[in-house]
Design a protein around this motif. Sequence first.
Motif: not given
Length: 291
Positions: A160, A214, A217, A220
């Motif tokens: 992930t 998520y 993503a 992030d």
Amino acid sequence: MAVPLSHFFDFSEIPEKFYPGIINEFKELGSTNFVLTDRMLKNFLDEPWACTRFKRLSHIHNISFGDAHMPFGQPYDLCCSEKGRRAEMISDQKRAMAYASDMGCRTCTIHMGAYESVVYHTPNSELRPRVVDALGQLLEEAEKLDMVLAIENSFERSNTPAEVLYYMSCFDTPHLGVCYDAGHACLMSDFPGKVREKYAPGMDAAWGDVVECYPDALGDLLPHIVTCHLHDNDGYSDAHKMPGDGRINWQELIAKIRTAPRLMTMQSEVSMFGNGYSIGNLVRTFNKIMQ
């Protein structure tokens, strides 16, 4: 300066007699940069002359390989638990990195591994020490070769975006970065009307009843992105489709990726053979979205 785009075309899937014609078709459309695929690197590991032939091919046809995808699968993954295999796995990955360096690659995308997570449901807490150990050894090699290892986000518990960030936090080196996989991020995103029942069987095996989502993503991972895999899907299966054949907003995505402070390259990772796309369609589509 424009960030170069490498095309994922797995030469190992077709007979060598067709290589010149395929390369010329790409060149006629203005594309001369390719990805050194995991299957090609596995061939290099198994056959001493394989790399030599491709270096000669590159020289004759004036093409380049800017990025590599390291061998993956249970025997090659960084979280491999088999004591009889781990030392050889590290050795194979180092050899693959050296071959990639010989071919002129700047980045090497690598998988942490999913087999044990999916098949045995091994918790990430048990996988992490093995991955950290492997990365530590491979980063020493990356520094010697002046390359960047790029950890790829996938769609299993062990891969992930959160796990990618964990491994980034373990090391402070310019030789480690992230390969942002747009298709995998799409699978792990949420959208109105998305239902668990429509996921492909692989997601069932990886997650069971509840799939983690998520929503950002890209945001992030953005500070660490050095390269990216660009392909599309419907949010339910890892289909590796052409941009525009899935859910991703490509204008928005490319604009945001270009703000990544460490971005070195981009890669198309469309499954041409699996989806029946032509070379012309591939190159023209990516030329358009890159504008």
